[in-house]
Design an enzyme around this catalytic site. Structure first.
Site, PDB file in Angstrom:
ATOM      1  N   GLY A   1      -3.500   2.886 -18.084  1.00  0.00           N
ATOM      2  CA  GLY A   1      -4.018   1.545 -17.833  1.00  0.00           C
ATOM      3  C   GLY A   1      -4.891   1.456 -16.601  1.00  0.00           C
TER       4      GLY A   1
ATOM      5  N   GLY B   1     -12.514 -11.902  -0.925  1.00  0.00           N
ATOM      6  CA  GLY B   1     -11.680 -11.395   0.174  1.00  0.00           C
ATOM      7  C   GLY B   1     -10.214 -11.400  -0.197  1.00  0.00           C
TER       8      GLY B   1
ATOM      9  N   ILE C   1      -7.845  -6.746  -3.043  1.00  0.00           N
ATOM     10  CA  ILE C   1      -8.670  -5.611  -3.477  1.00  0.00           C
ATOM     11  C   ILE C   1      -9.956  -5.538  -2.648  1.00  0.00           C
ATOM     12  CG2 ILE C   1      -9.937  -4.608  -5.426  1.00  0.00           C
ATOM     13  CD1 ILE C   1      -7.769  -5.670  -7.286  1.00  0.00           C
TER      14      ILE C   1
ATOM     15  N   VAL D   1     -13.684 -10.625  -7.545  1.00  0.00           N
ATOM     16  CA  VAL D   1     -13.219 -12.011  -7.445  1.00  0.00           C
ATOM     17  C   VAL D   1     -12.003 -12.278  -8.328  1.00  0.00           C
ATOM     18  CG1 VAL D   1     -15.447 -12.919  -6.738  1.00  0.00           C
ATOM     19  CG2 VAL D   1     -14.937 -12.692  -9.175  1.00  0.00           C
TER      20      VAL D   1
ATOM     21  N   MET E   1      -0.150 -10.095 -10.087  1.00  0.00           N
ATOM     22  CA  MET E   1      -0.622  -8.992 -10.931  1.00  0.00           C
ATOM     23  C   MET E   1      -0.460  -7.684 -10.173  1.00  0.00           C
ATOM     24  SD  MET E   1      -4.024 -10.429 -12.795  1.00  0.00           S
ATOM     25  CE  MET E   1      -3.995 -11.729 -14.023  1.00  0.00           C
TER      26      MET E   1
ATOM     27  N   HIS F   1       4.199  -2.794  -9.829  1.00  0.00           N
ATOM     28  CA  HIS F   1       5.669  -2.698  -9.778  1.00  0.00           C
ATOM     29  C   HIS F   1       6.331  -3.879 -10.472  1.00  0.00           C
ATOM     30  CE1 HIS F   1       3.940  -4.019  -5.926  1.00  0.00           C
ATOM     31  NE2 HIS F   1       4.831  -4.976  -5.955  1.00  0.00           N
TER      32      HIS F   1
ATOM     33  N   HIS G   1      15.956   7.170  15.515  1.00  0.00           N
ATOM     34  CA  HIS G   1      14.989   7.131  16.613  1.00  0.00           C
ATOM     35  C   HIS G   1      14.235   8.448  16.651  1.00  0.00           C
ATOM     36  CE1 HIS G   1      13.405   5.896  20.525  1.00  0.00           C
ATOM     37  NE2 HIS G   1      13.617   7.131  20.927  1.00  0.00           N
TER      38      HIS G   1
END
Ligand SMILES: Cc1cc2nc3c(=O)[nH]c(=O)nc-3n(C[C@H](O)[C@H](O)[C@H](O)COP(=O)(O)OP(=O)(O)OC[C@H]3O[C@@H](n4cnc5c(N)ncnc54)[C@H](O)[C@@H]3O)c2cc1C
Ligand SMILES: Cc1cc2nc3c(=O)[nH]c(=O)nc-3n(C[C@H](O)[C@H](O)[C@H](O)COP(=O)(O)OP(=O)(O)OC[C@H]3O[C@@H](n4cnc5c(N)ncnc54)[C@H](O)[C@@H]3O)c2cc1C
EC number: 1.8.1.4
Lengths: 478, 63, 478
Positions: C45, C185, C188, C273, C322, C325, C449
């Protein structure tokens, strides 16, 4: 005893300004105690000055340098890359300075009084402080002892910082050595061995035990050895080191490997054979009625109280792994109890990270320990880096995530990771175990794509017999 | 030993100490017998269930 | 309708071979269904072929290139570093090939039958498949619909892949452009804008909304803007794009900013967009009785069932962010329900990550949402990267971790991170929220740490009023 020493009073006295001492001082002060901190050397202790921080700075830079070759093959081309050892060393020093000066500010803001000098007990509630020009005494109501640890010495190897080095010499390294012999394949040896190998030094690691980094899962030891070998690091295990001599510009280390005696020659030898708690007689523990156990650590209860009810002990001087985050945790328990709160040292998990090539990170039980503690009730599942999208994108195909859980309740018992960024991944596992999460909780929690953390649900799905991105034939339910 | 200490989150373990309760003697009503903050508060206010024998043993072993 | 089409039978038909489709197919097959998967283009996909994977490969390499400058100042010296765009592009393609061929193997091992072609419903339990040379029909018992999404088009901007580009053109980039105008903006646009800026392109981002990446916390938007500006990326918000023309070698984009009209000239313009679900009439949803909601997404219940009880829908075509996961998670719910299990889509948290400069990662509620949902009962605490040891070692001082919790029960509601490696950190927060962890659980869990993950307990301590490595004056209890 010096006549006419001045005696001051302290509400809460903290001895040692390492991760344990300074964080205990801050927390106790926040909770209303008036705190005096004595430090004989540098605020920040081993960790900030000559341990965790400079080692990770060096390791990080060496790692960036080392990957330049493979980056070139990927289109990010660098042809004449080289190390400027002076600047590198300054960068490492810069990280240390930034952090230690930060800690001084934190102590100041918390109104902790800092006394320079070396403390030793002269009674159950009194210490003498020896500074460069004077001595004084402090009577305390309560005391938190956090004197930390020092490198273990090795017979026949006197550290001269020229040919015979300690870990600190390997950190602030203004030259790239041609070669280096490291005695000790514990985590510090493997971390600093990896770092110097990446910088271009031919490293040989000599370890007495049958394996390096004893205690971690055997698969992880194997992966580490394979990767170290590919990097040109020679790892010799099961060898005994007998002594050394200098021959011209070189050192020669004499080892035996079973029956065979051998000489290993190099430019320098570093002695990294573990650390010893700072509990020597000068500290006067007996004068304060503080008991040391047979493991040469201070005996404490689950509120970090020693056998002297007004003295707490924390960090490298008490039982458990010698790690900074253990010291931080214990420090807060001690400070809170000293401030009258009901805190307790009851963490289920103390994680451990090895910043080697590749990284290793561990939380909770190992497989063998789990199987012997819960016979026939242990589930083990693994997921390899090479099947994770982000790892593929990073070109990091070596490594795996291993989950260990109870078979009946499915509760997570342990997580063991070897591979890139293991250090960043492990804390999720620590939290999962502390919260009593199950394999199924991991599988059903949405992990963002594409990240390395997806290996958690993927490994959990392997445990469920429903793997997505890996083929595990025998586990299909069809 | 296959006996376990009580299953509870770090904050709940801390709360038990603050309430002066030994968490290993408190019956947990959460999944898998896990001790919840509510269980502790119920016991502390005299209303809840204390188990008669510890289901648990040592606090000493780190993970 | 073509006469004499061959009709096959399928037990479970999956339409679309993206993250949603292929993982649903694997899971359903593991649970005993016999699965047929139809894909009209490429298995994997959008995500594997032209989305998550190639974008993260490009971003990773651009990031490595970009940090070479600062590395030189730290002692890892590279003087003539440059990008080989052809090799870079091959590396990106290589990641894609490795992953998509992996998924093909997984499908094969799961005995999923793959049919090439475009499916459209011709009835409630039947589809027609149009392949290059033939059409056929498949009658299914159950169906999982996962047709994904396509780039939204912008009036006046016809993508020609030369001067007017789509996201795919920006991924497989065999040249480094002098400059680039990005319209959009969103995440992506910001991710690909960051990547191209790091490679040396002068990037201008045009966004209609008052801010970039709408929906994330305002502090994060500000940090992003500051860092982008420092990198030389020009971000213009609140501007309307009217059209474009080509002048010689350049494109000229006409924008209005309130009253003012302006022309922006560049080498190329990319249209990023947003994305539209693939639900056009050709798909024949009406024929199958599948309802589309007013948000132009397929309506589903909490088991991913559409208004046709035998058809499930998952991924970009159903409500919610969209993200891959989300598709993976919904895929497993649908597959398990189709296999007769009682699964449900009831995740509390769908995390989101923006792989920009710097990274952004979000889990759970934002501050404003939390405050309006739980008036006067919200606790917010922050911890900055510049006070974290590992961040200092990495030279990564920009960023912060923000925790949002209920004030009374102290239960964690949301976590918002901007800064290096946010993508690797966020999954711990997702798990914490899913498990109902409190601020105190985070503070009492030992984090190794020196790691970035220590910012979790440090921020939790800020919430407790007991900060360790940061000075928060008003919060001291003394
Ligand atoms: C090379 C190296 C790398 C390491 N890397 C890591 C790592 O990545 N992660 C990790 O968790 N741990 C690491 N460690 C271990 C970590 O440094 C220690 O666990 C940690 O410093 C222990 O803290 P502490 O407060 O107990 O003692 P220390 O840090 O040793 O501090 C004790 C302080 O007490 C002072 N002191 C001692 N005696 C007296 C006295 N009588 N009077 C006054 N002051 C006194 C000392 O001068 C010192 O400053 C590393 C150690 C080394 C050597
Ligand atoms: C540049 C970019 C970067 C991205 N980065 C991320 C990221 O980092 N993390 C993240 O989570 N998400 C990211 N995404 C979003 C992610 O790619 C999508 O959320 C995800 O691919 C959705 O999966 P899906 O299975 O619903 O659909 P898709 O991946 O769109 O797959 C649908 C498949 O169905 C096929 N198909 C459609 N109609 C038919 C039909 N009628 N017959 C047969 N086959 C059909 C299509 O060819 C396609 O292969 C990114 C997207 C883009 C564009």
């Amino acid at each position: 005893m010096v006549v006419g020493e001045f005696t001051e009073q302290a509400d809460l006295l903290v001895i040692g300004g390492g991760p344990g001492g300074y964080s205990a001082a801050i927390r106790a002060s926040q909770l209303g105690r008036s705190v005096t901190l004595v430090e004989r050397e540098n605020i920040g202790g081993v960790c900030l000055n000559v341990g965790c921080i400079p080692s990770k700075a060096l390791i990080e830079l060496s790692s960036r340098f080392h990957e330049l070759d493979s980056l070139s093959k990927k289109g990010v081309v660098t042809e004449d890359a080289h190390i400027d050892p002076i600047v590198l060393s300054q960068t490492v020093t810069g990280s240390v300075e930034r952090l230690t000066s930060g800690v001084r500010q934190l102590l100041k803001a918390a109104e902790v009084e800092i006394v320079e000098g070396e403390a030793s007990f002269v009674g159950p509630n009194e210490v003498r402080i020896r500074a460069s020009h004077e001595t004084s005494r402090i009577k305390f109501k309560d005391c938190i002892l956090a004197t930390g640890s020092s490198p273990r010495e090795l017979d026949g190897f006197t550290v001269d910082h020229q040919r015979v080095l300690d870990s600190t010499d390997l950190l602030f390294t203004p030259v790239i050595r041609r070669d280096l012999i490291i005695i000790g394949g514990g985590y510090i040896g493997v971390e600093l061995g990896s770092a110097h190998a990446r910088l271009g030094t031919k490293v040989t690691i000599l370890e007495m035990a049958p394996e390096i980094v004893m205690g971690v899962e055997p698969e992880i030891q194997r992966t580490l050895r394979t990767v170290l070998r590919e990097m040109g690091v020679e790892v010799r295990t099961g060898v005994e080191v007998h002594g050394m001599k200098t021959v011209g510009d070189s050192v020669v280390v004499e080892i035996t490997n079973g029956e065979l005696t051998e000489e290993i020659r190099g430019n320098a030898v570093a002695v990294l054979v573990g650390r010893v708690p700072n509990l020597d007689d000068d500290l006067g523990l007996a004068m304060a009625g503080i008991t040391i156990g047979s493991d040469y650590r201070v005996e404490v209860d689950d509120q970090m109280r020693t056998s002297n009810a007004h003295v707490f002990a924390i960090g490298d001087i008490v039982p458990g792994p010698m790690l900074a985050h253990k010291a931080y945790y214990e420090a807060k328990v001690a400070a809170e109890v000293a401030a009258g709160q009901q805190a307790g040292n009851d963490a289920t998990v103390i994680p451990a990270v090895i910043f080697a090539e590749p990284e290793v990170a561990v939380a909770g039980l190992g497989e063998q320990e789990a199987r012997s503690r819960y016979p026939d009730n242990v589930l083990v599942a693994k997921f390899p880096y090479r099947a994770n999208g982000r790892a593929i994108v990073l070109g990091a195909s070596v490594g795996e995530v291993k989950l260990i859980a109870l078979a009946d309740s499915r509760r997570l018992l342990g997580v063991h990771i070897v591979g890139i960024d293991a250090s960043n991944l492990i804390s999720e596992a620590v939290l999962a175990i502390e919260l009593g999460a199950t394999i199924d909780d991991l599988a059903l929690t949405i992990h963002p794509h594409p990240t390395l953390s997806e290996m958690y649900p993927e490994a959990a799905e392997v445990a469920q017999g429903l793997p997505t991105h890996i083929i595990v034939q025998q586990q299909r339910n069809k | 030993s296959s006996r376990e200490r009580a299953l509870a989150t770090p904050a709940v373990r801390r709360l038990a100490r603050e309430l002066g309760l030994d968490i290993n003697f408190v019956e947990g009503t959460g999944p898998d017998g896990r001790v919840l903050a509510e269980d502790l508060r119920r016991v502390a206010s005299g209303g809840g269930q204390r188990v008669s024998a510890p289901t648990q043993d040592d606090f000493s072993e780190p993970g």
